[in-house]
Design a protein around this motif. Structure first.
Motif, short mmCIF file in Angstrom:
data_model
loop_
_atom_site.label_atom_id
_atom_site.label_comp_id
_atom_site.label_asym_id
_atom_site.label_seq_id
_atom_site.Cartn_x
_atom_site.Cartn_y
_atom_site.Cartn_z
N ASP A 41 53.76 3.53 -12.00
CA ASP A 41 55.29 3.97 -11.87
C ASP A 41 55.77 4.74 -13.17
N PHE A 42 56.22 5.92 -12.92
CA PHE A 42 56.68 6.86 -14.04
C PHE A 42 57.93 6.33 -14.73
N GLY A 43 58.84 5.68 -13.95
CA GLY A 43 60.05 4.97 -14.68
C GLY A 43 59.64 4.20 -15.71
N THR A 44 58.65 3.09 -15.22
CA THR A 44 58.12 2.12 -16.16
C THR A 44 57.26 2.85 -17.23
N LEU A 45 56.42 3.86 -17.06
CA LEU A 45 55.83 4.66 -18.06
C LEU A 45 56.96 5.18 -19.22
N PRO A 62 48.05 7.24 -13.62
CA PRO A 62 47.82 8.51 -12.83
C PRO A 62 48.15 9.84 -13.71
N LYS A 63 47.20 10.72 -13.61
CA LYS A 63 47.63 11.60 -14.70
C LYS A 63 48.20 12.96 -13.88
N ASP A 64 48.00 12.89 -12.52
CA ASP A 64 48.33 13.98 -11.78
C ASP A 64 50.11 13.77 -11.64
N SER A 65 50.92 14.96 -11.51
CA SER A 65 52.34 14.94 -11.29
C SER A 65 53.03 14.07 -12.31
N LEU A 66 52.50 14.18 -13.34
CA LEU A 66 53.38 13.41 -14.54
C LEU A 66 54.46 14.26 -14.85
N PRO A 67 55.71 13.48 -15.02
CA PRO A 67 56.75 14.37 -15.57
C PRO A 67 56.50 15.17 -16.90
N SER A 68 57.15 16.38 -16.84
CA SER A 68 56.85 17.26 -18.10
C SER A 68 57.10 16.92 -19.42
N TYR A 69 57.93 15.95 -19.61
CA TYR A 69 58.39 15.53 -20.87
C TYR A 69 57.22 14.40 -21.33
N GLU A 100 43.01 6.69 -19.78
CA GLU A 100 42.26 6.76 -18.57
C GLU A 100 42.91 7.18 -17.34
N ASN A 101 42.16 8.04 -16.55
CA ASN A 101 42.97 8.34 -15.10
C ASN A 101 42.67 7.47 -14.22
N ALA A 102 43.95 6.75 -13.60
CA ALA A 102 43.71 5.57 -12.75
C ALA A 102 43.83 5.87 -11.30
N GLY A 103 43.75 7.26 -11.03
CA GLY A 103 43.91 7.73 -9.63
C GLY A 103 44.99 8.55 -9.36
N THR A 104 45.75 8.30 -8.32
CA THR A 104 47.13 9.00 -8.04
C THR A 104 48.10 7.82 -7.74
N LEU A 105 49.27 8.25 -7.67
CA LEU A 105 50.59 7.33 -7.55
C LEU A 105 50.06 6.60 -6.20
N PHE A 106 49.69 7.25 -5.11
CA PHE A 106 49.45 6.57 -3.99
C PHE A 106 47.85 6.11 -3.49
N GLU A 107 47.08 6.78 -4.30
CA GLU A 107 45.57 6.14 -4.08
C GLU A 107 45.00 5.61 -5.58
N PRO A 108 45.26 4.43 -5.87
CA PRO A 108 44.69 3.98 -7.14
C PRO A 108 43.13 4.04 -7.18
N ASP A 109 42.51 4.49 -8.29
CA ASP A 109 41.09 4.32 -8.35
C ASP A 109 40.56 2.77 -8.75
N PHE A 110 40.26 2.11 -7.63
CA PHE A 110 40.11 0.79 -7.48
C PHE A 110 38.78 0.51 -8.60
N GLU A 111 37.67 1.35 -8.29
CA GLU A 111 36.47 1.02 -9.02
C GLU A 111 36.85 1.45 -10.63
N LYS A 112 37.57 2.40 -10.99
CA LYS A 112 37.65 2.55 -12.37
C LYS A 112 38.64 1.43 -13.08
N LEU A 113 39.39 1.00 -12.34
CA LEU A 113 40.43 -0.10 -12.78
C LEU A 113 39.69 -1.39 -12.73
N ALA A 114 38.80 -1.65 -12.03
CA ALA A 114 38.04 -3.08 -12.04
C ALA A 114 37.02 -2.76 -13.17
#
Length: 350
Positions: free
Chosen positions: A94-98, A112-119, A130-144
């Motif tokens: 969640d980019f608001g939490t970030l 998720p490193k894609d679509s990050l707010p510019s700031y 680490e890249n955790a996937g996308t906002l809609f599709e987490p990388d479960f293997e990476k997270l594990a």
């Protein structure tokens, strides 16, 4: 007679010698007893030392226990999560939490490193994260493999909640737009508890509330009405009270040009004729395509500023505000984004 006297004298001498030997023997016995007492004393001292060491160990253990991370249970919109405070491996969907964690100086492990707010791009697209996937599709293997201590999500990743909860305590921190400030404060409180940042959160919130009151007073006093429009793919959608952009009406006090706009995730589809008919004094525009790649993208200004809209009070008085979609569309609900949102509206109504 002399013989008897001699025998008597010899008996007396013998008795004296025996008495002397007994005295020496008793003296030796007393010395030995003294040695045993002295040797026992260190033994008792050692026992006391052991007890003291044990006491110190207990004290040390008590100190460790007192300073060990506390356990906190968080209830949220999707369930409940129990975790240790000050978690080290933090994953954010969640980019608001970030935004908030960045503002508070809390370290993040993956996102998720894609679509990050510019700031936030310059900081979080580096190899340090680490890249955790996308906002809609987490990388479960990476997270594990990362074995995080906590995972934060919002609406975009909500469908993955159950699966994410199997990997680590997962907390929903999306803002409820129907009760924005209540939800926003609750999320800040949760973050403050988890990272021992309660004082910092309260200070930030106090500053935001002061700004909100100031803008709300100005907007209410003006008596002027506003309309919120999102543009994407050359089309327009209007948002009213209780919507994802309803913060402008519900919190900042800008009266709505149309009280009957339907509340929906994607807003209510409208045309230039609709905007001209409502004739808003303030027109707030969020250009989605400026931050999300979309086929047929067209700049929000090109979509909005046609002959019909140019007849509105908003255009005539220079009160069309093109809101930064990095804050309004991508990272709403963060400490920094909320501050920027307030400032953007303040610039229009004051």
């Amino acid at each position: 007679m002399k013989k008897k006297a001699l025998l008597l004298m010899m008996s007396l001498v013998l008795m004296f010698v025996l008495a002397a030997c007994g005295s020496t023997s008793n003296s030796n016995n007393n010395v030995n007893s003294g040695a045993s007492t002295e040797s026992a004393a260190p033994a008792e001292g050692s026992a006391n030392a052991a007890a003291e060491t044990e006491g110190n160990a207990s004290t040390a253990a008590g100190t460790t226990e007192a300073t060990a991370p506390a356990e906190v249970t968080i209830k949220h919109q999707l369930g409940e999560a129990t975790l240790k405070t000050n978690p080290e491996k933090v994953v954010v969907f969640d980019f608001g939490t970030l935004d908030t964690l960045n503002k508070l100086g809390v370290n993040v492990t993956a996102l998720p490193k894609d679509s990050l707010p510019s700031y936030l791009k310059e900081t979080y697209t580096t190899d340090a994260y680490e890249n955790a996937g996308t906002l809609f599709e987490p990388d479960f293997e990476k997270l594990a493999s990362l074995k995080p201590d906590v995972i934060f999500i919002s609406g975009r990743a909500s469908e993955a909640y159950e699966e994410l909860s199997k990997i680590a305590p997962t907390i929903y921190t999306g803002v409820d737009t129907a009760k924005y400030m209540e939800s926003f404060k609750q999320n800040l409180s949760v973050i403050g508890q988890i990272f021992n940042k309660t004082a910092e959160v309260e200070a930030e919130l106090a500053a935001l509330e002061a700004s909100i009151q100031s803008v709300n007073a100005a907007a209410t006093a003006s008596g002027k009405k506003g309309l919120i429009v999102l543009t994407t793919g050359g089309k327009m959608s209007a948002f009213g009270k209780g919507s994802r952009f309803g913060f402008i009406h519900d919190v900042l006090g800008v009266p709505a040009s149309d009280e009957s706009i339907e509340v929906g995730t994607h807003g209510m589809s409208v045309t230039s004729e609709f905007i001209a008919e409502k004739n808003p004094d303030y027109l707030f525009v969020v250009d989605r395509d400026a931050v999300v790649e979309k086929e047929g993208a067209k700049a929000g200004k090109d979509v909005i500023e046609n002959a019909l809209v140019k007849n509105t009070n908003a255009f005539k008085n220079g009160k069309i505000a093109y809101l930064d979609p990095n804050y309004w569309y991508l990272s709403g609900g963060g400490l920094e984004s909320t501050a920027q949102m307030i400032q953007a509206v303040e610039a229009v109504v004051k």
